[in-house]
Design a protein around this motif. Structure first.
Motif, PDB file in Angstrom:
ATOM      1  N   LEU A 139       0.945  -1.322  -0.042  1.00 54.07           N
ATOM      2  CA  LEU A 139      -0.035   0.068   0.055  1.00 54.07           C
ATOM      3  C   LEU A 139       0.894   1.250  -0.002  1.00 54.07           C
ATOM      4  O   LEU A 139       1.787   1.576   0.939  1.00 54.07           O
ATOM      5  CB  LEU A 139      -0.770   0.174   1.154  1.00 54.07           C
ATOM      6  CG  LEU A 139      -1.907   1.114   1.427  1.00 54.07           C
ATOM      7  CD1 LEU A 139      -3.012   1.020   0.379  1.00 54.07           C
ATOM      8  CD2 LEU A 139      -2.594   1.076   2.702  1.00 54.07           C
ATOM      9  N   LEU A 185      -5.027  -4.589  -8.241  1.00 54.20           N
ATOM     10  CA  LEU A 185      -5.746  -3.863  -7.213  1.00 54.20           C
ATOM     11  C   LEU A 185      -6.840  -4.908  -6.309  1.00 54.20           C
ATOM     12  O   LEU A 185      -7.113  -5.033  -5.229  1.00 54.20           O
ATOM     13  CB  LEU A 185      -6.559  -2.779  -7.810  1.00 54.20           C
ATOM     14  CG  LEU A 185      -7.666  -1.962  -6.838  1.00 54.20           C
ATOM     15  CD1 LEU A 185      -6.980  -1.372  -5.530  1.00 54.20           C
ATOM     16  CD2 LEU A 185      -8.197  -0.721  -7.430  1.00 54.20           C
ATOM     17  N   LEU A 219      -3.056   7.650  -2.659  1.00 53.89           N
ATOM     18  CA  LEU A 219      -2.822   6.239  -2.174  1.00 53.89           C
ATOM     19  C   LEU A 219      -3.209   5.275  -3.294  1.00 53.89           C
ATOM     20  O   LEU A 219      -3.744   5.534  -4.271  1.00 53.89           O
ATOM     21  CB  LEU A 219      -3.801   6.084  -1.187  1.00 53.89           C
ATOM     22  CG  LEU A 219      -3.989   4.555  -0.210  1.00 53.89           C
ATOM     23  CD1 LEU A 219      -4.427   4.841   1.132  1.00 53.89           C
ATOM     24  CD2 LEU A 219      -4.838   3.584  -1.164  1.00 53.89           C
ATOM     25  N   ASP A 220      -2.367   4.366  -3.336  1.00 51.86           N
ATOM     26  CA  ASP A 220      -2.342   3.123  -4.363  1.00 51.86           C
ATOM     27  C   ASP A 220      -1.868   1.912  -3.843  1.00 51.86           C
ATOM     28  O   ASP A 220      -1.326   1.771  -2.877  1.00 51.86           O
ATOM     29  CB  ASP A 220      -1.504   3.589  -5.522  1.00 51.86           C
ATOM     30  CG  ASP A 220      -2.007   3.497  -7.015  1.00 51.86           C
ATOM     31  OD1 ASP A 220      -2.888   2.551  -6.976  1.00 51.86           O
ATOM     32  OD2 ASP A 220      -1.664   4.386  -7.818  1.00 51.86           O
ATOM     33  N   LEU A 236     -11.695   1.373  -8.905  1.00 54.66           N
ATOM     34  CA  LEU A 236     -11.786   0.805  -7.621  1.00 54.66           C
ATOM     35  C   LEU A 236     -13.083   0.079  -7.574  1.00 54.66           C
ATOM     36  O   LEU A 236     -13.341  -1.067  -6.944  1.00 54.66           O
ATOM     37  CB  LEU A 236     -11.678   1.990  -6.770  1.00 54.66           C
ATOM     38  CG  LEU A 236     -11.802   1.650  -5.153  1.00 54.66           C
ATOM     39  CD1 LEU A 236     -10.953   0.564  -4.586  1.00 54.66           C
ATOM     40  CD2 LEU A 236     -11.653   3.184  -4.463  1.00 54.66           C
ATOM     41  N   TYR A 255      -7.559   7.284  -2.412  1.00 49.96           N
ATOM     42  CA  TYR A 255      -7.207   6.476  -3.728  1.00 49.96           C
ATOM     43  C   TYR A 255      -7.662   7.347  -4.999  1.00 49.96           C
ATOM     44  O   TYR A 255      -6.897   7.343  -5.983  1.00 49.96           O
ATOM     45  CB  TYR A 255      -7.938   5.289  -3.723  1.00 49.96           C
ATOM     46  CG  TYR A 255      -7.750   4.293  -4.865  1.00 49.96           C
ATOM     47  CD1 TYR A 255      -6.428   3.610  -4.862  1.00 49.96           C
ATOM     48  CD2 TYR A 255      -8.654   4.469  -5.863  1.00 49.96           C
ATOM     49  CE1 TYR A 255      -6.234   2.940  -6.149  1.00 49.96           C
ATOM     50  CE2 TYR A 255      -8.277   3.714  -7.149  1.00 49.96           C
ATOM     51  CZ  TYR A 255      -7.158   2.812  -7.365  1.00 49.96           C
ATOM     52  OH  TYR A 255      -6.780   2.256  -8.490  1.00 49.96           O
ATOM     53  N   ALA A 304      -3.062  11.673   1.968  1.00 43.80           N
ATOM     54  CA  ALA A 304      -3.540  10.475   2.230  1.00 43.80           C
ATOM     55  C   ALA A 304      -4.009  10.295   3.703  1.00 43.80           C
ATOM     56  O   ALA A 304      -5.195   9.675   4.043  1.00 43.80           O
ATOM     57  CB  ALA A 304      -2.700   9.443   1.558  1.00 43.80           C
ATOM     58  N   ARG A 353     -10.060   6.332 -11.834  1.00 43.68           N
ATOM     59  CA  ARG A 353      -9.642   5.653 -10.715  1.00 43.68           C
ATOM     60  C   ARG A 353     -10.941   5.420  -9.777  1.00 43.68           C
ATOM     61  O   ARG A 353     -10.952   4.190  -9.270  1.00 43.68           O
ATOM     62  CB  ARG A 353      -8.860   6.601  -9.789  1.00 43.68           C
ATOM     63  CG  ARG A 353      -7.360   6.901 -10.542  1.00 43.68           C
ATOM     64  CD  ARG A 353      -6.530   7.679  -9.782  1.00 43.68           C
ATOM     65  NE  ARG A 353      -6.214   7.116  -8.498  1.00 43.68           N
ATOM     66  CZ  ARG A 353      -4.948   6.311  -8.327  1.00 43.68           C
ATOM     67  NH1 ARG A 353      -4.491   5.849  -9.356  1.00 43.68           N
ATOM     68  NH2 ARG A 353      -4.701   6.016  -7.029  1.00 43.68           N
TER      69      ARG A 353
END
Length: 435
Positions: free
Chosen positions: A39, A74, A68-69, A394, A63, A46, A390
């Motif tokens: 992470l 994923l 944050l990634d 997610l 994210y 973040a 993004r």
């Protein structure tokens, strides 16, 4: 000070569980299991997102904004986290739920100072919904649908199959392509409804017209689609004209409660379909929804409802699927246990004739959407912006996992409006639609 180690320790204390990921911070410090998913906190912002909004929403905001990634896949990272959550809850029912006690808040504030991450609440991503007005009023429902479905027809054409079916496909063969599975789903729905040339069909929540166009073109029915999205209505009518289906496909831009204005008279419809639209109706309004279906159908008319569900222990006080889904994807969505949905349909006077679970089909469908998104990432970002792209990355990863782990389901429910004398005109076996 190893900043990553300090943050890792605080997270484990607040969650009451062993954190199954390795942390890497903006300064290069790392902590956690060597062989775990990594992470990555790319920016101090973040930390502020999570401090101001502990739990899923804060992590999602970080994210979406790229602070944050997760390195690598994923979905695998989310799967690892959920496995650890399940293990923790099996040992302690209160584990793995953020419990921000005074000591956590003080420790977090002190750590934020030491990390240089203290500051004002970060601005929420622009992709979040911001609905106002009375819940499930016509105006708010229209705004909720517009938030998600009026995003960009070009974007949805990039992600979905050529027919633009935005619902679970039917993967009778796991090697089928996304387009093959969606075509099989459309045919399955049409066969279950017993469609024949000249019938009149209502498609409530018709989306980009995959079912309406398929039913009109291949089964010879006259279809009235219903949507609250201007983008979808215009898209369907353009495709209908391209396929020479004018006069056989119409799309009404109105609420399902207002269909009299579209020339839909009570007791005149041969078949009704609602494909993954019932989740948007709301809990109390679902009675109106099913009673309307019963009223529109002629005696012997059938209805096919394909709808997502959540199990009893998953609904809790987040029937929309959790803070991320409710904030970014489907505001005001309400998913019920399948048993409750069946009860409401039967309570409207409709006879349940078949229920087909399709939970395992959804991850295969989502895999196709996710593959399309990743293969066209640059174009997607150009169309809707990186934040929204993004959000979708997610959304697809987390949504697929929810079906995979049985936290969400999807089912096709077939019902009929029997005549006053009990005549259903249904076949004696399901072989008619399984052939």
């Amino acid at each position: 000070m190893n900043k990553a180690a300090a943050l890792h320790s605080l997270a484990e204390d607040a969650l009451g569980m062993t954190l199954p990921v390795r942390l890497r911070l903006w300064d290069g410090s790392e902590a956690g299991p060597e062989d775990a998913p990594v992470l990555v906190l790319r920016d101090k912002r973040a930390v502020r997102h999570v401090l101001y909004s502990p739990g899923e929403l804060g992590v999602a905001r970080a994210y979406v904004q790229g602070d944050l990634d997760i390195e690598g896949d994923l979905a695998d990272g989310l799967r690892t986290m959920w496995e650890a959550v399940r293990d923790a809850r099996a040992a302690d029912a209160n584990a793995a739920r953020p419990r921000i006690k005074a000591r956590h808040a003080l420790r977090g504030a002190w750590l934020a100072v030491r990390l240089g991450a203290i500051g004002r609440r970060p601005k929420a991503p622009a992709a979040e919904s911001n609905l106002t007005g009375e819940l499930h009023s016509r105006e708010r429902d229209r705004a909720a649908i517009s938030h998600h479905y009026d995003l960009s027809n070009d974007f949805y054409e990039l992600v979905l199959d050529p027919q633009m079916a935005y619902s679970s496909g039917f993967h009778a063969d796991p090697t089928w392509s996304l387009e093959q599975a969606q075509t099989a789903k459309l045919d399955l729905v049409c066969r279950k409804l017993g469609l024949r040339p000249g019938m009149r069909m209502l498609d409530i929540g018709s989306g980009w017209g995959s079912l309406s166009l398929h039913a009109a073109e291949h089964y010879g029915v006259h279809v009235t689609g219903v949507t609250l999205s201007h983008e979808q209505r215009d898209f369907v009518m353009k495709r209908a004209a391209e396929r020479g289906l004018q006069g056989r496909v119409e799309v009404s831009l109105r609420h399902f409660r207002d269909l009299a204005g579209a020339g839909v008279a009570d007791g005149t419809i041969d078949a009704i379909a609602s494909i993954e639209m019932g989740e948007h109706v709301g809990d109390e309004e679902y009675v109106v929804f099913t009673e309307s279906i019963h009223r529109y159908l002629r005696p012997g008319g059938r209805v096919l409802i394909q709808q997502m569900s959540r199990s009893n222990d998953q609904v809790g006080d987040r029937p929309g699927g959790g803070p991320f889904i409710e904030t970014y994807i489907a505001p005001d969505m309400h998913m019920k246990p399948i048993a409750k949905t069946i009860g409401l349909i039967a309570g409207a006077g409709l006879e349940i004739r078949d229920v087909q679970a399709m939970r395992e089909h959804y991850p295969m469908t989502v895999a196709g959407w996710a593959r399309n998104l990743e293969e066209n990432w640059g174009t997607a970002v150009a169309l809707v912006g990186e934040e929204t792209a993004r959000v979708w990355r997610l959304y697809l990863a987390g949504g697929s996992l929810a079906f995979e782990e049985n936290r969400m389901g999807v089912d096709q429910i077939l019902a009929v409006k029997a005549s006053p004398a009990g005549r259903s005109d249904m076949p004696l076996t399901p072989l008619e639609w399984l052939a």
